[in-house]
Design a protein around this motif. Sequence first.
Motif, PDB file in Angstrom:
ATOM      1  N   TYR A 267       0.835  -1.208   0.000  1.00 34.62           N
ATOM      2  CA  TYR A 267       0.000   0.000   0.000  1.00 34.62           C
ATOM      3  C   TYR A 267       0.869   1.258   0.000  1.00 34.62           C
ATOM      4  O   TYR A 267       0.622   2.197  -0.762  1.00 34.62           O
ATOM      5  N   ASN A 352      -9.834  -2.411  -4.111  1.00 37.38           N
ATOM      6  CA  ASN A 352      -8.874  -3.177  -3.308  1.00 37.38           C
ATOM      7  C   ASN A 352      -7.897  -3.840  -4.261  1.00 37.38           C
ATOM      8  O   ASN A 352      -8.299  -4.300  -5.343  1.00 37.38           O
ATOM      9  N   PRO A 414      -7.510   0.325   1.949  1.00 32.68           N
ATOM     10  CA  PRO A 414      -7.085   1.412   2.842  1.00 32.68           C
ATOM     11  C   PRO A 414      -7.953   1.482   4.094  1.00 32.68           C
ATOM     12  O   PRO A 414      -9.141   1.175   4.083  1.00 32.68           O
ATOM     13  N   GLY A 423      -2.542   0.606   4.588  1.00 27.09           N
ATOM     14  CA  GLY A 423      -3.074  -0.580   3.926  1.00 27.09           C
ATOM     15  C   GLY A 423      -3.213  -1.725   4.905  1.00 27.09           C
ATOM     16  O   GLY A 423      -2.286  -2.033   5.655  1.00 27.09           O
TER      17      GLY A 423
END
Length: 656
Positions: A267, A352, A414, A423
Amino acid sequence: MKNTFLKTILFFVFISMSTRLTAQDYTFKNYDWESKTGAVDIPEKYKNETEIILDRHIKVEINADGKEVAQFYLYHEKIYINSDDAIERNNRIYIPFNMNESVIETKARVILKNGKVIKLDKKDIKEEVDEERGLKLNYFALTGIEKGAIIEQLFVIREVPELDGKTIKMQEEYPILNSSFELVYPSFVNFKTKCYNGLSEPVIDEKKFDKKTLLTITEKEIPALHDDEKYANWNAHLKMFRYKLYENYNNGAKNIYNYKKFATNIYERFNGELDKKSQKAVDDFCKTIPTSNDPQEMIWNIENKIKKTIPYNRYFDTKETLAEVIKSKQANQSDILSLYIAVFRTLNIESNTVFTSNRYKSIFDGEFESYESLSDILFYFPAIDKYLCPTEIEYRIPLIPNYLANQDGLFIKPKEFGGVKMGIGEIKFIQIPGTDITHDVMEITVDFTQDLQNPIIKSKMSYGGYSGINFQPIKDFADADQYKEVLKNVAENYTSQKEYKSLTTENDGLDYVGKKPFIMNLEYEGKDLVQKAGDSYLFSVGKIIGAQMEFYQETKRVLPVEIDYPHSYFRTIKILLPEGVTVKNLEKFNLNFKMDVGGKTEAVFVSSYKSGKNEITVENTEYYKIMNYPLEQFEEYKAVINAAADFNKIVIILNK
């Protein structure tokens, strides 16, 4: 991406080691094959096997000297050749590593029945180029192989350690008489392991080697698991073993490779702020994407734009910025992931990032956190509950490669903590589109009113979802003549002849994938389906739905059924007759086969008919709503499959 980004942390894992080891000193340094080459005694139960693996030994040693970490890998295998097929399969030994790697030893030999030994070493290695994948393959070419010969290979290489998750398959299509796996690692670390499908648990020995731990798995007479059963996931049922580095006692680190850490790292890497030049390039790129108020349509437009303008290849060099990716019109895995995420963020589309694996190659196990299982990427859109595959050019939302679904994956999404987005990872099931998407519809009219010996047959065939994707992309990747030939071959499956009166298609090309079904309109003469027998005419009506799979299992079924995707068929056949014609054998259209799993009907083939004045209407429905069917219900599944083949054989009798 995994091999470059994630493995850079290997050195951090060992940074606080206090024990000094010599990286070039490994425990199997003096290992060699036996000099004696006597006769082989094959157990009676294996004498009809086409080949037998006499020995397979794998040794892996993780070594460190405080500055670098190295892995030494040994592979030793002996195969007994017991058929002509085995001779053909084994006339080359492909070397499963790049010759530019640190090859310590590689050799092979053939031991003939008369005791003669043919030896090969590095100077005998040949090379071929796989043009499709752009790879160079190295191999030993074996000559003089005969039934009763033994092929033996041995290689040792020095390589980057595989610490974040590795699978060792301990079973094959052929029986293995003796198999072992050894893992040697420094005593200041600990490895987590898991055995699958009945493999015996490893034995740990901390005393055999100084300051090293030895992990061993030994198996004898592992039966063959033949990879010849239709509708089965062979890889998922092999005896196999997984391991990964779990703990470093020196620095107190535990659960070193875990999905929480992976999700955080991914992330942070792909959701950071872009530099001004890259953000402008992304903004400009987004302006070229057609807009839509329908969320799925908008995502389809994004996917279509990226896939048509920025080719993906995992072997492309990584670009410094997204601006360079867009300008160069080239993207590797990291680049394409960055681009999609940036576009979704710019257009305010919630997504996602999903990591999973090919279920036919490496099962995803959410209980054993292995980075090896994070080889493939999808995007998931919570608002519409659909997936997108960024790396396969022929797919469009909601269709993704079927081998990435019907299993778990790591969903990275997130979450805000104190005003900061981070993340988080969650293991969830990846659902594949069902029979509401993949459904084939056939509307067929057989007109005997002008000629009983040569009916005119008109078929409209609509292929939705995964059925459609078998046809739609071809138009964009083949020239006009090639595409015409493909359609002709498809038509022959229904006409039983090479000629037809007309053939037209609708919704072909990538612009319709995931949106509309592929439609084929076919008109042809049915004279080849009619035989005259005295005053009667025999019409092979079942053949007009196309050839069907006949499922015979001569031996006892071993593996449960697993199909590629759920799918359904609805077929309507109208038979138009002239005045005064009667038809026999209509009762053959009445078929009813169903399979219940867990109290629900999940597989069906039902067929019936209605007879009116000068017209007969036949309808049949066939569907497979789930992808996994229990082994103990295999006969029920086979009955449903074979019902379509039985329908295919139906012949009706027409009399004036």
